[in-house]
Motif scaffolding. Structure first.
Motif, PDB file in Angstrom:
ATOM      1  N   LYS A   1      52.138  69.100  72.736  1.00  0.00           N
ATOM      2  CA  LYS A   1      53.092  68.182  72.082  1.00  0.00           C
ATOM      3  C   LYS A   1      53.341  66.953  72.942  1.00  0.00           C
ATOM      4  N   LEU A   2      53.177  67.122  74.285  1.00  0.00           N
ATOM      5  CA  LEU A   2      53.404  65.994  75.196  1.00  0.00           C
ATOM      6  C   LEU A   2      52.106  65.253  75.498  1.00  0.00           C
ATOM      7  N   GLY A   3      51.086  65.518  74.700  1.00  0.00           N
ATOM      8  CA  GLY A   3      49.865  64.715  74.794  1.00  0.00           C
ATOM      9  C   GLY A   3      48.754  65.269  75.650  1.00  0.00           C
ATOM     10  N   ALA A   4      48.952  66.474  76.198  1.00  0.00           N
ATOM     11  CA  ALA A   4      47.898  67.040  77.051  1.00  0.00           C
ATOM     12  C   ALA A   4      46.717  67.522  76.213  1.00  0.00           C
ATOM     13  N   ASN A   5      45.537  67.480  76.834  1.00  0.00           N
ATOM     14  CA  ASN A   5      44.382  68.183  76.279  1.00  0.00           C
ATOM     15  C   ASN A   5      44.429  69.565  76.914  1.00  0.00           C
ATOM     16  N   VAL A   6      44.642  70.567  76.093  1.00  0.00           N
ATOM     17  CA  VAL A   6      44.914  71.896  76.622  1.00  0.00           C
ATOM     18  C   VAL A   6      43.663  72.776  76.551  1.00  0.00           C
ATOM     19  N   VAL A   7      43.387  73.468  77.645  1.00  0.00           N
ATOM     20  CA  VAL A   7      42.292  74.441  77.683  1.00  0.00           C
ATOM     21  C   VAL A   7      42.947  75.805  77.836  1.00  0.00           C
ATOM     22  N   ILE A   8      42.887  76.614  76.777  1.00  0.00           N
ATOM     23  CA  ILE A   8      43.599  77.895  76.850  1.00  0.00           C
ATOM     24  C   ILE A   8      42.622  79.056  77.028  1.00  0.00           C
ATOM     25  N   VAL A   9      43.096  80.036  77.823  1.00  0.00           N
ATOM     26  CA  VAL A   9      42.292  81.228  78.096  1.00  0.00           C
ATOM     27  C   VAL A   9      43.154  82.454  77.845  1.00  0.00           C
ATOM     28  N   GLY A  10      42.548  83.468  77.249  1.00  0.00           N
ATOM     29  CA  GLY A  10      43.260  84.724  77.026  1.00  0.00           C
ATOM     30  C   GLY A  10      42.251  85.800  76.674  1.00  0.00           C
ATOM     31  N   ARG A  11      42.716  87.043  76.686  1.00  0.00           N
ATOM     32  CA  ARG A  11      41.792  88.142  76.424  1.00  0.00           C
ATOM     33  C   ARG A  11      41.683  88.485  74.935  1.00  0.00           C
TER      34      ARG A  11
ATOM     35  N   ASN B   1      41.606  69.915  72.317  1.00  0.00           N
ATOM     36  CA  ASN B   1      41.938  71.189  72.969  1.00  0.00           C
ATOM     37  C   ASN B   1      40.745  72.129  72.906  1.00  0.00           C
ATOM     38  N   LYS B   2      40.718  73.066  73.862  1.00  0.00           N
ATOM     39  CA  LYS B   2      39.620  74.031  73.881  1.00  0.00           C
ATOM     40  C   LYS B   2      40.186  75.431  74.075  1.00  0.00           C
ATOM     41  N   MET B   3      39.482  76.405  73.532  1.00  0.00           N
ATOM     42  CA  MET B   3      39.930  77.786  73.748  1.00  0.00           C
ATOM     43  C   MET B   3      38.764  78.649  74.205  1.00  0.00           C
ATOM     44  N   PHE B   4      39.024  79.507  75.177  1.00  0.00           N
ATOM     45  CA  PHE B   4      38.007  80.420  75.691  1.00  0.00           C
ATOM     46  C   PHE B   4      38.565  81.832  75.760  1.00  0.00           C
ATOM     47  N   VAL B   5      37.917  82.750  75.046  1.00  0.00           N
ATOM     48  CA  VAL B   5      38.301  84.155  75.153  1.00  0.00           C
ATOM     49  C   VAL B   5      37.584  84.705  76.379  1.00  0.00           C
ATOM     50  N   SER B   6      38.338  85.164  77.350  1.00  0.00           N
ATOM     51  CA  SER B   6      37.704  85.657  78.566  1.00  0.00           C
ATOM     52  C   SER B   6      38.639  86.600  79.317  1.00  0.00           C
ATOM     53  N   ASP B   7      38.044  87.533  80.042  1.00  0.00           N
ATOM     54  CA  ASP B   7      38.832  88.404  80.900  1.00  0.00           C
ATOM     55  C   ASP B   7      38.594  87.950  82.338  1.00  0.00           C
ATOM     56  N   LEU B   8      39.556  87.238  82.890  1.00  0.00           N
ATOM     57  CA  LEU B   8      39.381  86.631  84.215  1.00  0.00           C
ATOM     58  C   LEU B   8      39.314  87.671  85.330  1.00  0.00           C
TER      59      LEU B   8
END
Lengths: 76, 248
Positions: free
Chosen positions: B31-41, B58-65
């Motif tokens: 909402k504040l203008g960031a390009n967000v890269v989200i990661v979660g399982r 924005n980008k999303m990556f399904v991953s187990d870090l």
């Protein structure tokens, strides 16, 4: 797994309450030593010794040691 | 309109974005203008966060870090970053008598080792821009006080705060800032723990001077402060957000 073993395991989480106080019909939350820490110890003991997870909510709804034992049996 | 907290054009990596503080942080950052890269399982829940993000970059990556190969693979795919928010975390309630090596490793791995190695590998692969900001989520538990049955979680969060300070010092030459948030109980799936009844949670809530737990966005806004240029002279700091809990 027997109720006798479970009663013994259950009683071990207490420090000062006499073993004779524990039977399958004991209203465990009425014991003076009962506390939120003892409750956590019992939940952890059940998970470790009986391999099932009993929730705090299920413990809250149990009155006697037998009630808890029945929940464990139903999960095994 | 002048807004010192803007994240416009900043690329921010957020772990643990499929729920709780991570999810809220991702949404508010976008909402504040960031390009967000989200990661979660969890793909389904991560997708739900992704669908709520504003903006097109924005980008999303399904991953187990927790899996080293998957982590390294992720780092290859992400763009250069202006910020990292380490919000993946777990809590296990267990009395001290019942802890063991495996349980310690589980909690420390996710709460401490993964965020540290992720940060280190991102740095090593030059994916962190000058003036970037790293935010760790510590806790009041393990830094200010603690709760019964929370020894390992507390220790892991104490370790997070310690390394926040060390990293802040070591990365200062790169003009990278490192700060930590110390939340108390926050309305997230993490607190809906089988070891506590709703009644116990209500009793805990009454111990808070503000008589409630934090909403996830109330933590997210503080994270945004640390990510934004508004905090450009703030590094190695931590901010308690606890509704006054530790005052008593």
């Amino acid at each position: 797994m027997t109720i006798e073993n479970f009663i013994s395991d259950f009683s071990e989480q207490f420090e000062s309450t006499d073993k004779s106080e524990f039977t399958k019909d004991t209203y465990f939350k009425d014991l003076t030593e009962w506390s939120s820490l003892v409750a956590l110890l019992e939940l952890a003991m059940i998970e470790e010794n009986y391999g099932v997870q009993v929730s705090a909510e299920e413990m809250r709804n149990s009155k006697t040691i037998q009630d808890l034992y029945t929940i464990i049996q139903s999960k095994q | 309109m002048f807004n010192p907290f803007t994240l416009y054009n900043k690329t921010i990596l957020i772990t643990g974005a499929s729920s709780g503080i991570g999810k809220s942080t991702a949404i508010e950052c976008s909402k504040l203008g960031a390009n967000v890269v989200i990661v979660g399982r969890n793909e389904e829940r991560l997708k739900d966060t992704f669908d709520k993000l504003l903006g097109e970059n924005n980008k999303m990556f399904v991953s187990d870090l927790n899996n080293n190969d998957l982590m390294l693979n992720l780092i290859k795919m992400i763009p250069a970053l202006d910020g990292i928010v380490h919000s993946a975390g777990i809590q296990k309630t267990m009395p001290f008598q019942f802890i063991n090596k495996e349980k310690i490793n589980d909690v420390f791995s996710i709460n401490f080792v993964v965020p540290i190695i992720l940060t280190q590998q991102i740095l090593k692969r030059k994916k962190l821009n000058t003036n970037a900001s790293i935010v760790f989520i510590s806790s009041i538990d393990g830094t200010i006080n603690t709760h019964i049955g929370n020894s390992i979680y507390s220790a892991s969060k104490g370790a997070v705060l310690s390394i926040t300070k060390s990293l802040a010092l070591e990365l200062s030459y790169k003009k990278i800032r490192v700060n930590a948030i110390l939340p108390a109980m926050t309305e997230t799936p993490l607190i809906n723990n089988v070891n506590y009844t709703q009644e116990q949670l209500k009793q805990e809530m009454d111990l808070f001077p503000l008589k409630r737990f934090a909403k996830p966005e109330e933590i997210a806004y503080a994270i945004i402060y640390f990510l934004s240029d508004a905090s450009s002279f703030t590094t190695g700091s931590s901010l308690i957000i606890d509704g006054g809990f530790t005052l008593k």
